[in-house]
Design an enzyme around this catalytic site. Structure first.
Site, mmCIF file in Angstrom:
data_model
loop_
_atom_site.group_PDB
_atom_site.id
_atom_site.type_symbol
_atom_site.label_atom_id
_atom_site.label_comp_id
_atom_site.label_asym_id
_atom_site.label_seq_id
_atom_site.Cartn_x
_atom_site.Cartn_y
_atom_site.Cartn_z
ATOM 1 N N ASP A 58 72.702 17.578 3.152
ATOM 2 C CA ASP A 58 74.048 18.105 3.369
ATOM 3 C C ASP A 58 74.976 17.186 2.587
ATOM 4 O O ASP A 58 75.190 16.028 2.974
ATOM 5 C CB ASP A 58 74.379 18.086 4.868
ATOM 6 C CG ASP A 58 75.774 18.618 5.158
ATOM 7 O OD1 ASP A 58 76.605 18.689 4.222
ATOM 8 O OD2 ASP A 58 76.047 18.951 6.317
ATOM 9 N N VAL A 59 75.534 17.689 1.506
ATOM 10 C CA VAL A 59 76.287 16.816 0.604
ATOM 11 C C VAL A 59 77.588 16.305 1.233
ATOM 12 O O VAL A 59 78.178 15.341 0.748
ATOM 13 C CB VAL A 59 76.575 17.496 -0.757
ATOM 14 C CG1 VAL A 59 75.307 17.995 -1.409
ATOM 15 C CG2 VAL A 59 77.607 18.612 -0.634
ATOM 16 N N ASN A 85 75.343 21.237 -7.484
ATOM 17 C CA ASN A 85 75.754 22.654 -7.451
ATOM 18 C C ASN A 85 76.446 23.047 -6.150
ATOM 19 O O ASN A 85 77.284 23.947 -6.150
ATOM 20 C CB ASN A 85 74.499 23.522 -7.661
ATOM 21 C CG ASN A 85 74.738 24.962 -7.275
ATOM 22 O OD1 ASN A 85 75.337 25.741 -8.012
ATOM 23 N ND2 ASN A 85 74.282 25.339 -6.068
ATOM 24 N N TYR A 155 90.361 24.905 -3.609
ATOM 25 C CA TYR A 155 89.143 24.982 -4.422
ATOM 26 C C TYR A 155 89.414 24.475 -5.841
ATOM 27 O O TYR A 155 88.668 23.652 -6.374
ATOM 28 C CB TYR A 155 88.663 26.430 -4.445
ATOM 29 C CG TYR A 155 87.457 26.688 -5.312
ATOM 30 C CD1 TYR A 155 86.179 26.361 -4.872
ATOM 31 C CD2 TYR A 155 87.588 27.281 -6.576
ATOM 32 C CE1 TYR A 155 85.059 26.609 -5.667
ATOM 33 C CE2 TYR A 155 86.478 27.532 -7.371
ATOM 34 C CZ TYR A 155 85.220 27.200 -6.916
ATOM 35 O OH TYR A 155 84.122 27.452 -7.702
ATOM 36 N N LYS A 159 87.925 21.148 -7.912
ATOM 37 C CA LYS A 159 87.152 21.214 -9.161
ATOM 38 C C LYS A 159 87.827 20.399 -10.275
ATOM 39 O O LYS A 159 87.158 19.827 -11.123
ATOM 40 C CB LYS A 159 86.950 22.668 -9.585
ATOM 41 C CG LYS A 159 86.075 23.481 -8.619
ATOM 42 C CD LYS A 159 84.640 22.961 -8.524
ATOM 43 C CE LYS A 159 83.744 23.901 -7.737
ATOM 44 N NZ LYS A 159 82.346 23.444 -7.646
ATOM 45 N N THR A 188 77.554 36.272 -6.629
ATOM 46 C CA THR A 188 76.890 35.534 -5.549
ATOM 47 C C THR A 188 77.726 35.749 -4.293
ATOM 48 O O THR A 188 78.754 36.430 -4.329
ATOM 49 C CB THR A 188 76.868 34.016 -5.856
ATOM 50 O OG1 THR A 188 78.235 33.575 -5.942
ATOM 51 C CG2 THR A 188 76.136 33.697 -7.140
#
Ligand code: NDP
Length: 232
Positions: A58-59, A85, A155, A159, A188
């Protein structure tokens, strides 16, 4: 044997990157926070003859990442390619002035800090590779120009910060290739079914065959695919 670790590889782009890399002869560690989902992904890859190993990670959780690095070291003596990812998008089109601290913090925790903490934990194993690579899956939404235009600000901020993490890593690890890449807009769970690219296209395994480069410019940092066309 070349080894790769892909985080968030139980589905979406991560799964497809893992699958394609096994097709190129990599021994791939399928990183997933959900044990069942991770093991199912490994079984699916194995059905095609790919060599994949499940790694619980779990990052967003430091202890989980530490344990994962320890478990990895029991199964392999080096890591060639780390694909950061795993990612989340929890905001919609709320304006930057309306998003909560909590939402921003949660997004940064996974998308930005997650990638950094995984890189840190696996650097000792990457250092044992002849050609170590760190690939951070970013987004055109994180570009400082021509990327974000107000959609999903948390988000996009995460990034942009991830691209900065990439540059910092490239500086700190001069013998490594450290890159940000953008898969473009992909069908996705995250990208939705209206996206322009299939998951196979988005996960193009140039991830595994990028030439060894010490660093790329920020302009080139989303070189795989075109800029994220999500809200154009
Ligand atoms: P999905 O939502 O389909 O998959 C995301 C993956 O990340 C899932 O496996 C998810 O696991 C995993 N994940 C989320 N949080 C964590 C965590 N804390 N620890 C471990 N794994 C986690 O997304 P995509 O496949 O579309 O996206 C993959 C990457 O590509 C992301 O970084 C995304 O930002 C980026 N990207 C995607 C685009 C697109 O159009 N799809 C465009 C540009 C960039 P679980 O199943 O447990 O939730």
């Amino acid at each position: 044997m070349n080894t790769a670790l892909v985080t968030g590889a139980n589905n979406g782009i991560g799964y497809e990157v893992a699958r394609q890399l096994t097709g190129k002869g990599f021994q791939v560690f399928v990183g997933a926070r959900n044990r069942d989902a991770g093991q199912k992904a490994v079984a699916k890859i194995a059905k095609e003859g790919g060599k994949a190993i499940f790694l619980e990670i779990d990052v967003a959780d430091n202890p989980s990442v530490t344990v994962a690095a320890r478990e990895f070291a029991k199964a392999a003596d080096h890591l060639d390619v780390l694909v950061n990812n795993a990612g989340i998008i929890v905001d919609g089109d709320n304006a930057i002035l309306e998003i909560s601290d909590e939402l921003l913090r949660k997004t940064l925790e996974t998308n930005t800090l997650g990638a950094l903490r995984v890189a840190r934990a696996f650097v000792p194993l990457l250092r044992k590779s002849k050609a170590p690579r760190v690939i951070n899956v970013s987004s055109g939404g994180g570009q400082l120009t021509g990327g974000a235009d107000g959609w999903s600000p948390a988000y996009c901020i995460s990034k942009t910060a991830l691209n900065s993490v990439t540059l910092q890593l490239a500086t700190a690890l001069p013998k490594f290739a450290a890159n940000s890449v953008c898969p473009s807009w992909v069908r996705t769970d995250m990208g939705g079914q209206d996206a322009s690219r299939s998951v196979e296209e988005g996960a193009d395994t140039r991830y595994g065959s990028l030439p060894m480069r010490r660093r790329r410019s920020l302009e080139n940092s989303c070189a795989i695919g075109k800029k994220y066309p999500g809200r154009e």
